[in-house]
Design a protein around this motif. Sequence first.
Motif, PDB file in Angstrom:
ATOM      1  N   GLN A 142       0.843  -1.271  -0.217  1.00  0.00           N
ATOM      2  CA  GLN A 142      -0.015  -0.035  -0.006  1.00  0.00           C
ATOM      3  C   GLN A 142       0.837   1.280   0.081  1.00  0.00           C
ATOM      4  O   GLN A 142       0.687   2.183  -0.637  1.00  0.00           O
TER       5      GLN A 142
ATOM      6  N   ASP B  43       0.604   4.273  -2.618  1.00  0.00           N
ATOM      7  CA  ASP B  43       0.523   5.791  -2.466  1.00  0.00           C
ATOM      8  C   ASP B  43       1.352   6.511  -3.117  1.00  0.00           C
ATOM      9  O   ASP B  43       1.388   7.617  -3.690  1.00  0.00           O
TER      10      ASP B  43
ATOM     11  N   GLN C  27       0.988   6.341  -7.343  1.00  0.00           N
ATOM     12  CA  GLN C  27      -0.254   6.901  -8.094  1.00  0.00           C
ATOM     13  C   GLN C  27      -0.004   8.190  -8.533  1.00  0.00           C
ATOM     14  O   GLN C  27      -0.440   8.545  -9.829  1.00  0.00           O
TER      15      GLN C  27
ATOM     16  N   SER D  60      -7.676  -7.126  -5.065  1.00  0.00           N
ATOM     17  CA  SER D  60      -8.532  -6.487  -6.038  1.00  0.00           C
ATOM     18  C   SER D  60      -9.624  -7.164  -6.413  1.00  0.00           C
ATOM     19  O   SER D  60     -10.683  -6.820  -6.364  1.00  0.00           O
TER      20      SER D  60
ATOM     21  N   TYR E 283     -11.742   2.347 -10.985  1.00  0.00           N
ATOM     22  CA  TYR E 283     -10.328   3.098 -10.858  1.00  0.00           C
ATOM     23  C   TYR E 283      -9.753   2.822  -9.509  1.00  0.00           C
ATOM     24  O   TYR E 283      -8.690   2.186  -9.154  1.00  0.00           O
ATOM     25  N   PRO E 284     -10.417   3.108  -8.197  1.00  0.00           N
ATOM     26  CA  PRO E 284      -9.711   3.031  -7.118  1.00  0.00           C
ATOM     27  C   PRO E 284      -9.542   1.345  -6.715  1.00  0.00           C
ATOM     28  O   PRO E 284      -8.968   1.027  -5.865  1.00  0.00           O
TER      29      PRO E 284
ATOM     30  N   ARG F  91      -2.592  -0.654 -11.881  1.00  0.00           N
ATOM     31  CA  ARG F  91      -1.858   0.458 -11.051  1.00  0.00           C
ATOM     32  C   ARG F  91      -0.709   0.683 -11.457  1.00  0.00           C
ATOM     33  O   ARG F  91      -0.061   1.714 -11.303  1.00  0.00           O
TER      34      ARG F  91
END
Length: 217
Positions: A28, A32, A35, A74, A123-124, A131
């Motif tokens: 994660q 972050d 992105q 996901s 998208y998220p 990603r």
Amino acid sequence: MKKLELYTGTEQGKPAIGIRLGGEASIQDLLDLWQPLCDDSELFKSYAAGNHATCRGCLHNCCQTAYVIPDLISFKKMAAHLHLTYKEFLSADFFDAEKLEAGIVRMKPNPCIFLQDNICSIYPLRSLICRFYICCQLMGDCEQLIYSICWSGSAATQLFAEQEGLINSKGSGALSSFDLMFKRLMEEYRFDPRVQLFLQANDYYDIPLSAFTAADI
Ligand code: SF4
Ligand code: SF4
């Protein structure tokens, strides 16, 4: 040194993005940091309009042809978002039926089923491969790290689907050379501890990046 940072180096004579790991960080944490690259029009992107544009609304759009086997985190998030059980999610229109029959959890491509008006409609929640893919040059060890994370996540989805009886891994169906390569890789990854990390995790925060890093990162 920060626990994790991106830097620009040179790979094969071209500017390339690299990763420095200075402490305990998770997938994660990397997501972050990563992105903003998608939204960065300063970077040289091979397929972006004029080579300098954000990914949003890109007309070349890698989602037109992407080969996506979602990573397990996901996959679970997308099913929850759609209010579907895993079985319903796999049986609905989101996956390539022919590949499922052959035991491969590939999302419907050309263009991706989730692409609407050139924008990703989930998208998220999109998969790690979505990603992390940006059409920029990456430093070799950075590319290897991304590759290892994405394949482990996809292999975990395959294993999870097999273990839950959602797909038949020995199924038959038309397989492309890429499918066959994936199946071979799947066998290599099957007993990899990094795949187990995905199987045990609830979210990307739970998966340490150090499990995927080469010693020289
Ligand atoms: S899930 Fe979204 S980002 Fe990934 S290929 Fe499909 S449309 Fe593109
Ligand atoms: S990564 Fe994909 S969406 Fe972004 S500029 Fe390249 S081709 Fe377009």
